[in-house]
Design an enzyme around this catalytic site. Structure first.
Site, PDB file in Angstrom:
ATOM      1  N   SER A  11       4.280   0.933   8.624  1.00  0.00           N
ATOM      2  CA  SER A  11       3.956  -0.066   7.604  1.00  0.00           C
ATOM      3  C   SER A  11       5.196  -0.460   6.811  1.00  0.00           C
ATOM      4  O   SER A  11       5.972   0.400   6.378  1.00  0.00           O
ATOM      5  CB  SER A  11       2.899   0.479   6.646  1.00  0.00           C
ATOM      6  OG  SER A  11       1.670   0.639   7.289  1.00  0.00           O
ATOM      7  N   HIS A  29       0.820  -1.226   0.000  1.00  0.00           N
ATOM      8  CA  HIS A  29       0.000   0.000   0.000  1.00  0.00           C
ATOM      9  C   HIS A  29       0.849   1.269   0.000  1.00  0.00           C
ATOM     10  O   HIS A  29       0.353   2.343  -0.343  1.00  0.00           O
ATOM     11  CB  HIS A  29      -1.003   0.001   1.156  1.00  0.00           C
ATOM     12  CG  HIS A  29      -0.418   0.196   2.516  1.00  0.00           C
ATOM     13  ND1 HIS A  29      -0.198  -0.843   3.392  1.00  0.00           N
ATOM     14  CD2 HIS A  29      -0.009   1.315   3.167  1.00  0.00           C
ATOM     15  CE1 HIS A  29       0.310  -0.380   4.517  1.00  0.00           C
ATOM     16  NE2 HIS A  29       0.435   0.942   4.414  1.00  0.00           N
ATOM     17  N   ASP A  70      -0.574  -7.616   0.901  1.00  0.00           N
ATOM     18  CA  ASP A  70      -0.062  -6.252   1.072  1.00  0.00           C
ATOM     19  C   ASP A  70       1.466  -6.249   1.162  1.00  0.00           C
ATOM     20  O   ASP A  70       2.055  -5.644   2.064  1.00  0.00           O
ATOM     21  CB  ASP A  70      -0.668  -5.594   2.319  1.00  0.00           C
ATOM     22  CG  ASP A  70      -0.336  -4.105   2.396  1.00  0.00           C
ATOM     23  OD1 ASP A  70      -0.126  -3.482   1.336  1.00  0.00           O
ATOM     24  OD2 ASP A  70      -0.260  -3.575   3.518  1.00  0.00           O
ATOM     25  N   GLY A  79       3.498   5.148   9.216  1.00  0.00           N
ATOM     26  CA  GLY A  79       4.923   5.163   8.946  1.00  0.00           C
ATOM     27  C   GLY A  79       5.590   3.852   9.305  1.00  0.00           C
ATOM     28  O   GLY A  79       6.661   3.519   8.802  1.00  0.00           O
TER      29      GLY A  79
END
Length: 221
Positions: free
Chosen positions: A128, A25, A55, A126
């Site tokens: 992720s 993402h 993801d 942040g």
């Protein structure tokens, strides 16, 4: 840190040749990103693999001569509830480097065949793409999201690292195949040029003007 035009996140180096594992993402709508290392150094990267269901994304950077620090991938199948872990990432893109937060494995969740590690470690925007690490300094998950809402606390989630290993293997195999194919093209081109040189040498010995090498004619597709 992984930066694109409209967002940023975290990532981890999984191979010294420059493979960066992160969250899809973060780079969902782009094919390139800037990778900034905590040791210093900023490198352009290309998105070379994605798994949208999980993801996950893999970015490749070229950092010749730079000793890239590589994470150790653990085995998420051996994890148990209550194990201590830490999450590392660039929370809110604050100055001063990455944020480290400590917690435990709260639970394991499954959705669409994907295994998620639930943790109470502090997870913020942040984080992720950053690693979830066990007490043996092994990466056992990739931080992906958290639940946010009134009364909701300590519910962050990471993709189990074993769910990412097939994508890693697939991308590495494809890159190796492409590299071998390119080398074969170069070897064939070198053979053609040597054959051309020998033919011209024979023509000159026979008093026949040599022919000129035509890059377009002999260019390999």
């Amino acid at each position: 840190m992984v930066e694109v035009e409209d967002s940023m996140g975290s990532g981890m180096i999984i191979d010294k040749s420059g493979y960066i594992l992160t969250s899809n993402h973060i780079v969902e709508d782009v094919q390139s990103a800037i990778v900034i290392l905590k040791e210093g150094g900023q490198f352009p990267g290309e998105v070379i693999g994605r798994d949208e269901l999980r993801d996950l994304a893999i970015i490749k950077i070229s950092a010749s001569g730079f000793d890239l620090p590589v994470v150790t991938l653990g085995n998420s199948d051996k994890l148990e509830n209550g194990e201590e872990i830490i999450a590392i990432g660039y929370s809110l893109n604050l100055e001063g480097g990455a944020t480290i937060s400590k917690g435990i494995i709260s639970a394991f969740r499954y959705s669409d065949g994907v295994r998620f590690i639930q943790t109470d470690a502090a997870i913020n925007p942040g984080n992720s793409g950053g690693p979830l690490i066990n007490i043996n300094a092994e990466t056992i998950g990739i931080v992906t999201f958290k639940f946010v809402g009134e009364g909701v606390e300590g519910m962050g989630f990471a993709i189990a690292i074993n769910d990412a290993k097939p994508l890693i293997a697939q991308v590495k195999k494809r890159e190796q195949t492409q590299k071998q194919a390119e080398q074969e093209k170069q070897d064939l081109l070198a053979l053609e040029k040597e054959t051309f040189r020998l033919i011209n040498a024979a023509r000159e010995n026979a008093g026949v003007p040599p022919t000129k090498w035509d890059d377009e004619l002999y260019r390999l597709s």
